[in-house]
Design an enzyme around this catalytic site. Structure first.
Site, PDB file in Angstrom:
ATOM      1  CG  HIS A  87     -26.517   8.774  35.120  1.00  0.00           C
ATOM      2  ND1 HIS A  87     -27.442   9.925  35.643  1.00  0.00           N
ATOM      3  CD2 HIS A  87     -27.006   8.271  34.242  1.00  0.00           C
ATOM      4  CE1 HIS A  87     -27.996   9.974  34.741  1.00  0.00           C
ATOM      5  NE2 HIS A  87     -28.064   8.998  33.986  1.00  0.00           N
ATOM      6  CD  GLU A  89     -22.767  12.366  37.563  1.00  0.00           C
ATOM      7  OE1 GLU A  89     -23.066  13.186  37.542  1.00  0.00           O
ATOM      8  OE2 GLU A  89     -22.979  11.096  37.049  1.00  0.00           O
ATOM      9  CB  CYS A 115     -29.663  13.405  36.977  1.00  0.00           C
ATOM     10  SG  CYS A 115     -29.137  11.777  37.820  1.00  0.00           S
ATOM     11  CB  CYS A 118     -26.032  11.254  40.294  1.00  0.00           C
ATOM     12  SG  CYS A 118     -26.090   9.717  39.006  1.00  0.00           S
TER      13      CYS A 118
END
Length: 198
Positions: A87, A89, A115, A118
């Site tokens: 992801h 992040e 999410c 993360c």
């Protein structure tokens, strides 16, 4: 159009949106920017790990953009175990770690609310504020209830949706579509010191 600079928040979210254009995910292209004292420390976008094939480079399946996890028929509930992408992040945090940049106390701007995986990374890195553009939109109501508790447990002091104004988009896009640094004022006469009239 009169010049009107975007706010710092809009500026960094605009950068996150530009970063998202490097995403190689066909499902949810996402960009993230980590900022401290109004300085960008790291950026990240979602995509396959270095050396792995990217979904964006694969052929469409029956007219639908390729997704590795979906090609295996894996349901959403198990998606994190099969998705090839890290992801945005997580990639921004990894970039900071790779270059030895401390991000404790920083602010994260992301085009999609993080999410839970993360969020745990963000909390562990001691990032204290998150501004996101788009809600995660979970299909599971339990996730949304759990999410509110998780934000508090993570020690996140600011968790806010940030929508860029139409006025800012109009201003920014008018500059980006043209030559950004074209002359806007007429040139002045060349000045040579010591030639002033008495």
């Amino acid at each position: 159009m009169a010049r009107k600079r975007p706010s710092w928040h809009e500026y960094f979210m605009l950068v996150a949106k530009i970063v998202s254009t490097r995403s190689t995910c066909n499902s949810r292209p996402t960009g993230a920017v980590i900022v401290k004292d109004n300085h960008i420390l790291a950026t990240g976008y979602n995509g396959a790990m270095p050396g792995a094939p990217h979904c964006i480079d694969m052929p469409d399946v029956n007219g639908t953009p390729f997704c590795y996890r979906r090609s295996l028929g894996v349901p959403d509930i198990d998606k994190y175990n099969f998705c090839k992408a890290s992801h945005a992040e997580a990639n921004a945090i990894a970039q900071a770690a790779r270059y030895g940049i401390s991000i404790a106390g920083a602010t994260l701007y992301t085009t999609l609310a993080p999410c839970y995986v993360c969020l745990k990374l963000i909390a562990t890195a001691r990032i204290r504020a998150i501004y996101y553009e788009h809600q995660y939109e979970s299909a599971t109501p339990e996730r949304d209830r759990f999410w509110k508790e998780a934000i508090q447990e993570a020690g996140i002091q600011v968790f806010e949706q940030l929508i860029i104004s139409a006025e800012t988009y109009d201003y920014i896009l008018s500059d980006i579509r043209n030559i950004t640094s074209r002359r806007r004022s007429a040139p002045t006469d060349f000045y040579v010191p010591g030639t002033e009239s008495s």
